[in-house]
Design a protein around this motif. Sequence first.
Motif, PDB file in Angstrom:
ATOM      1  N   ALA A  13       2.557   1.667  -3.375  1.00 40.80           N
ATOM      2  CA  ALA A  13       1.591   2.081  -4.393  1.00 40.80           C
ATOM      3  C   ALA A  13       1.080   3.484  -4.129  1.00 40.80           C
ATOM      4  N   SER A  14       1.361   3.975  -2.952  1.00 41.18           N
ATOM      5  CA  SER A  14       0.735   5.225  -2.552  1.00 41.18           C
ATOM      6  C   SER A  14       1.529   6.450  -2.957  1.00 41.18           C
ATOM      7  N   CYS A  15       2.634   6.291  -3.572  1.00 38.54           N
ATOM      8  CA  CYS A  15       3.453   7.458  -3.890  1.00 38.54           C
ATOM      9  C   CYS A  15       3.724   7.525  -5.379  1.00 38.54           C
ATOM     10  N   SER A  16       2.703   7.421  -6.164  1.00 38.25           N
ATOM     11  CA  SER A  16       2.917   7.451  -7.602  1.00 38.25           C
ATOM     12  C   SER A  16       2.213   8.658  -8.200  1.00 38.25           C
ATOM     13  N   VAL A  61       0.840  -1.200   0.000  1.00 38.49           N
ATOM     14  CA  VAL A  61       0.000   0.000   0.000  1.00 38.49           C
ATOM     15  C   VAL A  61       0.875   1.250   0.000  1.00 38.49           C
ATOM     16  N   VAL A  62       1.924   1.234   0.822  1.00 41.94           N
ATOM     17  CA  VAL A  62       2.794   2.416   0.905  1.00 41.94           C
ATOM     18  C   VAL A  62       3.510   2.646  -0.426  1.00 41.94           C
TER      19      VAL A  62
END
Lengths: 307, 248
Positions: free
Chosen positions: B15-18, B12-13
Amino acid sequence: MGDLYLGAGSAASILLIGMAIALLWLTPRPALACAVCSCGDPTLTAMGAEKPFQNRLRASLEARHRTDTVGIARLNEMSLSEQRLDARLAWAPTDRIFLLASLPLLRREIEYVNLARHTATGVGDLELHARFFVLQDREFAPRHLVSLLAGMRFPTSPLQRGTGGDLLPLELQSGAGSFDPAVGLAYAFFDFPWSVYASGNFTLPTEGIEGIRASRSLGLTSALQYQLRPSLGLRGGFDARIEDKTVEGGERSPDSGGWIAFGTAELLYSPLTDVMLYGSARLPVFNALDGRHVEGPIFGAGVAYDF
Amino acid sequence: MSKLLRIAAVSVVLASCSSSDDPGIEVDVAIASPSSPAVVEGVRTFETNQGHRIVLTKAYLATGSVGLLACLDHDHHHLTWGERLRRLIVADAHAHSMSSPVQLGIPVVESLLAPAGERIHVGTMEPPPGDYCGLRYAAFAADHDAAGLPEDVSMEGKTLYLEGLFEPADGSAAVAFQIDSAESFEIDLIFPQLELGGSGELEASFSLGKSGDHWFDDLPLDTSADLSEAIGTTFLLRLRDSLKVQMP
């Protein structure tokens, strides 16, 4: 309605009250019309309106979609499409206090007038909320409940940068980069199969990313619920947000401020004990936001589980 | 179970910074140095229609704004209120021009002695989709934060600065001159219809060129300083008329 007093019943009675209400009200309350815009009552979905029993623990996951258009067409218009997934955990350390932690995952896509499209996905800001039950009309199965609300949004979201290393625009960031405290008051009334909930929440954002201070706002929530069956509830009401101007670089943003009201409809269904599914729609019914600012409908769906 | 949770949390982390970008429609604008006469050893020498020679040793011009013109710009009856407001902002701005999706309001000072072929990138416009037929160019006095301010001359408050020698055709003594002007001008430079967005292009670039062949024709540079202002104004009009829009 009897005299209100500060309730301090035995743990057993509180447990019974909590269980009884939980059966009838094992229903996540509607997310506020614009929680992402710091409005309304962000505790309602995850906590419910009822008084908790000690050590009550509820986890919920809610997905929401909303749109927002700001600016003048063909000049500076910006169209936002946002999807968010809120993971929430609510716990009652005592029968008088309910605590909530909430962490969103956001995906934001913005289209500008030149057809440029920017998309960003990121973990949003952590929010902590507390509800303090301060007044009730009777110790067992109270019909009237008054609670104080307090909350804080923390700037835990990492700053997002583009491929060149520059900060992405604020509207694409998944957090505001500011500490945003909130205080409020809530009232709930229960008369099976009906119930009513109303609350007001002041949010006072501090300065965040690039010195921008988001709008101070008052979020108002009202909801009337009818229990069709023990496992099926219908809820309708109004959410409103009254806000002042966003301040950017010392200037008051023209496309901020004013107020907006949403009509809300929600279906709540409990297929299994301790499990609740819900879907909601919020339609803007009155838009008096300043400047050019059009908020679209908000659709949501979620699941909650009581441990 | 805890391992699965940890993997899920890390996923999740991550994937969370794109983020992703689609730049949309972009129009680059550049100013090209004068194509003629040639620059030799840092000066540009002109020959007028009367046979005089002008040797320019310093020359600067301040560009105030460059905007895109929609093909239906003249048709105000079909404009929305938003478009009318945009016109109000865009078309009427002068001393402190604003940038918008169809206008670059960044003042730029260029040396008119830059060798032919040199270009100054003014900026990139990000216009909405539509048919465009021209550029609106405006020159006006530079302010303190104009780009390209020279070190040898103060251009603040000036649109034009010229310094050089006037060599009469009759072979008499050369006369030094210095001219500046705070006058402004605006001109619409038309180009073939260009569709941006939709089924058209998403990128375009324009270069604003000019030729100095006739800038000094009939200008009485050997006369008194009293005429300096009028000469500066006339020179600006000549320069304006020599502007051309080029689409590489």
